[in-house]
Structure formats: C-alpha cells, structure tokens
Design a protein around this motif. Structure first.
Motif, short mmCIF file in Angstrom:
data_model
loop_
_atom_site.label_atom_id
_atom_site.label_comp_id
_atom_site.label_asym_id
_atom_site.label_seq_id
_atom_site.Cartn_x
_atom_site.Cartn_y
_atom_site.Cartn_z
N ARG A 2 -28.18 3.93 3.86
CA ARG A 2 -27.29 3.71 2.74
C ARG A 2 -28.01 5.58 2.34
O ARG A 2 -28.34 6.12 1.82
CB ARG A 2 -28.09 3.38 1.33
N ARG A 17 -17.42 11.88 3.03
CA ARG A 17 -17.19 10.66 3.02
C ARG A 17 -16.53 10.32 5.18
O ARG A 17 -17.75 9.26 5.41
CB ARG A 17 -16.26 9.92 2.17
N MET A 21 -19.17 8.26 7.08
CA MET A 21 -18.77 6.78 6.95
C MET A 21 -19.04 6.25 8.45
O MET A 21 -19.30 5.00 7.99
CB MET A 21 -17.36 6.39 6.68
N PHE A 24 -23.62 5.58 7.51
CA PHE A 24 -24.18 4.92 6.03
C PHE A 24 -23.35 4.38 5.77
O PHE A 24 -22.17 4.64 5.64
CB PHE A 24 -24.70 6.68 5.76
N ASP A 25 -23.84 3.33 4.41
CA ASP A 25 -23.15 2.71 3.75
C ASP A 25 -23.15 3.92 2.39
O ASP A 25 -23.92 4.12 2.16
CB ASP A 25 -23.92 1.57 3.22
N ASP A 27 -21.96 5.73 -1.19
CA ASP A 27 -21.48 5.82 -2.31
C ASP A 27 -21.23 6.41 -2.67
O ASP A 27 -21.77 7.46 -2.67
CB ASP A 27 -22.66 5.43 -3.25
N ASN A 47 -32.82 -1.54 -2.59
CA ASN A 47 -32.06 -1.10 -1.52
C ASN A 47 -31.29 0.17 -2.05
O ASN A 47 -30.41 0.98 -2.51
CB ASN A 47 -30.19 -1.40 -1.90
N TYR A 49 -31.09 4.61 -1.28
CA TYR A 49 -30.83 5.52 -0.63
C TYR A 49 -31.63 6.47 0.38
O TYR A 49 -32.98 6.41 -0.03
CB TYR A 49 -29.54 7.12 -1.65
#
Length: 131
Positions: A2, A17, A21, A24-25, A27, A47, A49
């Motif tokens: 993440r 991003r 992308m 990683f997931d 945010d 969860n 980072y």
C-alpha cells in the motif's frame, strides 16, 4: 503493498499515481493533516502503508511537519517496520534536503518534476521493488 500519495497539486498526484498504480494499492490525500490521519487509520485497520510520497510545501500542515508527526506516532506506538517516506519538492535546496533527512527522518528525497526512472531507483534503494 500500500502507498499514500500526499500532494496538493492535481497534475503531480496524477503523474505519481500513474507511475505507482501497477506496484501498490494507492490512496491520495492533499495535505499533511490528511496524511497523518490516513497513516493513523491505516494502522488502526491493520493495513499500514509501505510507502508515503510526501510533498514538502502544502497548505494546512506541510510535509516536514506531517513526517515529524508520523515518526512521533511510530515511536509512541512502537510501530514496526517504519514506513518508507520519500519527500518530493520543487526545491533543490540543500537546507530543505538536510532538514527532511535529519529532523523528519525521511527515507528519500526527489526533486520535482518526478521522473519515473528516478522514482524507481529510489524505490529500489529502499527495497520496495526489485530490478
């Protein structure tokens, strides 16, 4: 894994991003206050980072202050491993770089505009990706 992108500029968020992308997931938040909140929530959800890409100059709470708050939370709550934080800035100012590493305990530093090869080299150094 993440990652959290902390960036107040739309185009920079979009570029970062697109680079990350596939790895990683992701945010995204727009200031340091939101970054600290997202960091807390990620740990609360169990969860965390693996990576935070943090702009230095942002409204409300800047990147260096947010990083100091995150490192303080890690110490207080004995969180391990520590999140890898790469600071990003348009400033190639040695004073800012030194402050990021020594006071904020940054893991890395990249001068904008962020280039994909430079970012991936930094991720490799931090053992977040393999070549």
């Amino acid at each position: 894994m993440r990652a959290l992108i902390v960036e107040d500029e739309f185009l920079s968020r979009k570029v970062l991003r697109s680079f990350l992308m596939s790895l990683f997931d992701i945010d995204i938040v727009v200031n340091g206050k939101e970054a600290v909140d997202a960091f807390r929530l990620a740990h609360k959800e169990n969860n965390p980072y693996a990576l935070i890409l943090m702009d230095i100059m942002m409204p409300e709470v800047d990147g260096i202050e947010a990083l100091e708050q995150i490192r303080s939370l890690e110490r207080e709550q004995k969180l391990s491993p520590r999140v890898k934080v790469i600071m990003t800035s348009a400033l190639d100012d040695p004073k800012t770089v030194i402050k990021s590493f020594h006071e904020g305990e940054a893991s890395g530093y990249i001068v904008k505009p962020v280039d994909k090869d430079k970012l991936f080299a930094e991720l490799e150094k931090l053992k977040l990706i393999k070549k």
